[in-house]
Design an enzyme around this catalytic site. Structure first.
Site, PDB file in Angstrom:
ATOM      1  N   HIS A  12      37.786  42.770  73.355  1.00 55.69           N
ATOM      2  CA  HIS A  12      38.874  41.799  73.294  1.00 55.69           C
ATOM      3  C   HIS A  12      40.036  42.311  72.439  1.00 55.69           C
ATOM      4  CE1 HIS A  12      40.707  37.878  73.556  1.00 55.69           C
ATOM      5  NE2 HIS A  12      40.710  37.720  72.246  1.00 55.69           N
ATOM      6  N   ASP A  13      39.712  43.009  71.370  1.00 51.94           N
ATOM      7  CA  ASP A  13      40.730  43.531  70.454  1.00 51.94           C
ATOM      8  C   ASP A  13      41.742  44.438  71.145  1.00 51.94           C
ATOM      9  OD1 ASP A  13      40.702  42.537  67.939  1.00 51.94           O
ATOM     10  OD2 ASP A  13      39.875  44.313  66.975  1.00 51.94           O
ATOM     11  N   ASP A  38      36.218  43.429  77.661  1.00 55.71           N
ATOM     12  CA  ASP A  38      36.384  42.184  76.898  1.00 55.71           C
ATOM     13  C   ASP A  38      35.302  41.194  77.334  1.00 55.71           C
ATOM     14  OD1 ASP A  38      37.180  39.808  75.711  1.00 55.71           O
ATOM     15  OD2 ASP A  38      39.270  39.965  76.329  1.00 55.71           O
ATOM     16  N   SER A  83      44.925  36.245  73.967  1.00 53.31           N
ATOM     17  CA  SER A  83      43.842  35.418  73.441  1.00 53.31           C
ATOM     18  C   SER A  83      44.324  33.963  73.289  1.00 53.31           C
ATOM     19  CB  SER A  83      43.368  36.000  72.109  1.00 53.31           C
ATOM     20  OG  SER A  83      42.147  35.450  71.718  1.00 53.31           O
ATOM     21  N   ARG A 119      34.238  35.186  59.639  1.00 54.80           N
ATOM     22  CA  ARG A 119      35.064  36.270  60.148  1.00 54.80           C
ATOM     23  C   ARG A 119      34.212  37.424  60.659  1.00 54.80           C
ATOM     24  NH1 ARG A 119      39.870  37.546  62.478  1.00 54.80           N
ATOM     25  NH2 ARG A 119      40.673  39.536  61.760  1.00 54.80           N
TER      26      ARG A 119
END
EC number: 2.3.1.31
Lengths: 409, 409
Positions: free
Chosen positions: A374-375, A341, A175, A245
């Site tokens: 993405h994680d 992602d 990232s 967040r």
């Protein structure tokens, strides 16, 4: 500094919860090792401003070999930190990439000397908006000049000079960490033997800037933000940061993963309550993500680091040509992405690979099949681990780095 | 009530800006037609609560024929309103679907009698949290019971009874409007000759609940929200609602459309400013979207209507079987989706089509090629227009509705 040394430096009766009560101190006097620079090591930023003095906090793992040829720099993502493979002093949780980095892990600290530094603009010991401005004795707040990904990399390069490491065996990151990896290869090609940018991009997309802007507006809309001067007022824009967040967290996951993990399942109840409580598990999960985040991260830092990502555009300095950025690159690249992602989609990684190929660079590319979005880069993804291990093993052989005792080359 | 009648009812010297200064009045005494119900027309909600009295605001276009067979109900989306084809009294802007609905348009008001009502829980004249609670003389605020998509449809059915319309020739809507279309077909199959759900789904996904939850938390985090009692306090959670709208707005667009429209273009400047101003066009655009939205929408209404969408799960009443929901349906369906819509992706529409097929219902399906994301349903999309026109023309022929004067059947 090894994981054990860090643990020794913390008073043994100080629990993570007690440390958390005063996270601000981590900004100036971190639990990790820290180096202070100034004078001829002042940092000239992309904005034209000079930071003098400044400091950088970092952790190291493993041992630098005699040749000083086995150093790997790990670059962290937006809300990451230097505790890549050792417990975070605020949360007490294991290092954020301890699945990938450690003894016997794909980034093997029995073989390599791993360095991970808190980014410039961060809040865990490297100069950032929560740090004390030496000129005023107050927190920097928004008086700190904006920083860029290139500034973060500049700061890391000064640290490596200080550590006597001329060339990095590898730079690895996901990232925003992957952005730094790419910037390293462009800014200091001769210092980077190999590079592993994961789930990254050569520039931040319009959609990603949009999500960041929402997060920043959420922080700034909180009256406790006080124009960035919340420390002096004894308050904290926790609600705004939690909303930021929560929004960001959705972008780190994938629709299929959310469906698989939460679906429309209800949270500790048999039926919907016809109210605004967290009826659904996904709501409860998101609220928890928001609340725990504010305990460990500085709201102004969130503004600075998201802005650094927004400004990232590697080709911009090369007339818009990404291949030109990589021309004559001696670095070996291993580019990785994940199928699900959508924040840093495979197309972004492929654009990097295409540019590297056009620049006749040495590049391999793996798109990992995963539904975790993405994680995935932070999770247990065996194909990613195998790819990193294989790539680093091959590169280490080419670099003549001895295998770990009892291990295979 | 035609577009012209509405214009006549507004004092000629009252500009949209002046009306905007007092949008609250629209909640009780809308610029559009409104019907009030109570007693034996009290509304029993899914929550078990009874609304008595309640009211519903609506606009109509065209003329109901003698057979009362040419009525089309248009259902609006989350932040839409009854002004489908006439100017919104708060913004002065043209009707939100005037490309699709009007004289000579695919939903031809020279041929059909079009009704569009503000949804229950809305803020433009149908009972919602901004309406005055007759029991207290204060705004309902969060004292209003939660409403569901089925409650919205129930309220519309009472209105149609009142208007003497037994059977709708068609029900048409996009997004949350499409949810209402599907609910109509399930709740009142004999009253729906044809149905056009566009960019919709039979249940709200985990990811979509997540985005809604972020929006609600943004509103509730604003101290001016005051637990929903901002009217009494003379304040308004505008910042929170603007953040909610910004986050939602990203989900209405697509990554390619954002890239094409904005890319990384700068807003009225030659270079980045190393600050938190809106350097990028996408930031400026989003901020504008957030700011203009708060002028026309009630923050509590945003909570209620997003919650209604979250709760939507058509199969839930049928043991989780969507085909059972549609069993023996006499309705002709035309389901539509857009290729780049990631909020209500084609897979959701296909799940509806599959269930309709399993229930042996009459269904056609069109996936429109468009890069404009979810918003496409509101935009100039010729393939959507052709599909709606073709479907309605065929259905009107089957229903024996006369073509418009000078038009073809």
């Amino acid at each position: 500094m090894s994981k054990d040394t860090t643990a020794e430096e913390s008073p043994p009766d100080q629990s993570p919860r007690e440390l958390r009560a005063a996270p601000a101190s981590e900004a100036d006097t971190p639990s990790s090792r820290v180096e202070k620079f100034g004078g001829d090591k002042a940092l000239r930023l992309d904005s034209g401003t000079v930071l003098d003095p400044w400091q950088i906090a970092y952790e190291t793992y493993g041992t630098l070999n005699e040749d000083r040829s086995n150093a790997i720099l790990v670059c962290h993502a937006l809300t990451g930190d230097q505790y890549v493979a050792s417990p975070n002093p605020l949360t007490g949780k294991p290092g954020w990439w301890s699945l990938l980095v450690g003894p016997g892990k794909p980034v093997d600290t029995d073989r390599f000397f791993v360095i991970c530094a808190n980014v410039l603009g961060g809040c865990l010991g490297t100069t950032g908006p929560a740090s004390t401005n030496p000129a005023t004795g107050r927190r920097w707040g928004l008086d700190l000049p904006l920083v860029t990904i290139r500034d973060m990399v500049r700061a890391q390069a000064v640290l490596l000079d200080h550590l006597g490491i001329e060339t990095l065996f590898s730079v690895v990151g996901g990232s925003m960490g992957g952005m730094q990896v790419l910037q390293w290869a462009v800014s200091y090609p001769e210092r980077v033997f190999s590079a592993v940018p994961i789930a990254a991009a050569a520039r931040h997309s319009s959609q990603n800037i949009a999500f960041h802007e929402v997060g920043r507006q959420a922080v700034m809309a909180d009256p406790n933000w006080c124009g960035g001067r919340y420390f002096e007022r004894g308050v904290r824009p926790s609600k705004g940061l939690a909303v930021a967040r929560m929004a960001a967290h959705i972008t780190y996951l994938s629709d299929p993963a959310l469906h698989r993990k939460f679906g429309r399942n209800l949270q500790d109840r048999e039926a919907i309550t016809f109210g605004f409580d967290a009826d659904f598990q996904i709501e409860s999960y998101l609220r928890h993500q928001g609340m725990t985040f504010v305990d460990r991260f500085d709201p102004n830092s969130y503004l600075y680091v998201t802005r650094a990502m927004d400004y990232f555009d590697l080709a911009a300095d090369f007339g818009g040509s990404l291949p030109r950025a990589f021309l004559h690159s001696p670095t070996r690249f291993c580019v990785m992405s994940f199928t699900s992602d959508w924040l840093f989609p495979t197309a972004e990684s492929k654009a990097v690979v295409k540019a590297l190929n056009a620049a006749a660079a040495n590049v391999s590319f793996v798109e990992v099949e995963s539904d975790r979005g993405h994680d995935a880069f932070l999770l247990d993804e065996p194909e990613m681990f195998r790819t990193v291990l294989g790539f680093l093993t091959g590169a280490a052989h080419a670099r003549g780095i001895a295998p770990p005792a009892g291990g295979a080359a």
